[in-house]
Scaffold this motif. Structure first.
Motif: not given
Length: 342
Positions: A146-153, A155-158, A260-265
């Motif tokens: 789950a985290l990989g696609p979210l990071h690609k789209a 960016g993960l900060k924490r 890192l970037s804005p995200v919505t559900p």
């Protein structure tokens, strides 16, 4: 244009009588892996016993490095110490060795792979740097799908993770202790714990593996170390609390991310809906969300309860994931790695 089928491979499973080893046999069959010959290796104690498999009746063979070396692909479902002792020699004999233990996960020269996320790490094998690959910790594997696609789209900060881990994570003995001691509890008999540090029926135990100097357990630190390596973010802040719960199978995780970037559900759902290995189960009003009872036996990781983080606002999400740790967390991931070599 015609495409040729991959040539069949000789496959060995070392530790074939354990929970993960048995799952590996089943997954090879379920995924129609091109098995030319299947060798099942176990301890001297089990050697000579016949077992029924989807590939027919097989006889368990006592482990022998020289015999195992002759196979094309070797799946190890053994302890870390056993893997450290024998895996390099098997790989040196020409086999592709996929190790399910923690022995080589933090070795810079050994790829740590979740195929949906970092299949490109197989390049090190193709370039001749070795034929040994590490399978991640079950909790990590489920999370990074789950985290990989979210990071690609985005960016993960924490990342903050709280886990709810089934007793089968401690092997068949853990499941047996849950069942037996739950019966004892209900019958008013003494509840005795031997696999777990405390009684598991109707209880939660916030300890999996040994405590480290920083106050975290080794299980919790595995999530930090391995997530960084798989996602290729060496300084990613990842904090985990790992808890054993009284269920049979499938691990669940509550995950909070700052992006890192804005995200919505809705944007996150769209990304995850297209992600391999993920199935979005997210209609809370109808009672649709990830649960161990549904994830058990399934290849995909369920993701749901996707919502804006009240802490990180439009740069954060809270979500809940659930996956079968004997499959995506172990046997399935190992077979998927083997598929990359076809």
């Amino acid at each position: 244009m015609s495409t040729s089928s991959p040539s069949p491979r000789r496959v060995a499973i070392v530790g074939a009588t354990g929970a993960v080893g048995r799952e590996m046999v089943d997954v090879l069959h379920r995924r129609s892996f091109p098995v030319a010959e299947l060798g099942l290796f176990a301890s001297e104690r089990s050697a000579g016993r016949t077992v029924e498999t989807p590939f027919g009746e097989k006889t368990l063979v006592a482990f022998d490095v020289e015999k195992v070396k002759g196979y094309d692909i070797v799946l190890l479902a053994v302890s870390g110490d056993f893997a450290k002792e024998h895996a390099p020699a098997i790989a040196a004999g020409g086999a592709l060795v996929i190790d399910n233990s923690s022995a080589f996960r933090y070795d810079d020269n050994v790829p740590l792979i979740v195929p949906e996320i970092n299949a490109h790490a197989m390049g090190a094998i193709e370039q001749g740097k070795g034929k040994l690959i590490a399978n991640p910790n079950c909790t990590t594997a489920i999370a990074v799908v789950a985290l990989g696609p979210l990071h690609k789209a985005f960016g993960l900060k924490r990342v903050i993770v709280s886990t709810y881990q089934a007793t089968s994570g401690a092997g068949a003995e853990g499941m047996a202790e849950l069942e037996e001691q739950t019966r004892n509890q209900l019958d008013g008999k003494p509840v005795v714990n031997s696999v777990f540090r405390h009684p598991i029926p109707f209880n939660l135990i916030p300890q999996i593996d040994a405590f480290q100097e920083n106050g975290y357990t080794k299980e919790e630190m595995k999530v930090t170390w391995e997530t960084r390596k798989i996602l290729e973010i060496p300084d990613l802040p990842v904090s985990c609390t790992a808890v054993r719960i009284p269920t049979y199978r499938a691990h669940s995780e509550a995950i909070t991310v700052e992006t890192l970037s804005p995200v919505t559900p809705d944007a996150a759902r769209a990304v995850l809906a297209d992600a391999p290995g993920v199935v979005v189960k997210d209609v809370p009003a109808d009672g649709v969300y990830p649960m161990p009872i549904n994830a058990t036996g399934q290849f995909d990781v369920e993701v749901g309860r996707i919502r804006t983080s009240l802490i990180f606002g439009d740069h954060g999400l809270d979500l809940f994931v659930c996956g079968d740790q004997l499959l995506k967390g172990a046997a399935l991931n190992a077979v998927q790695i083997a598929e990359l070599s076809l």
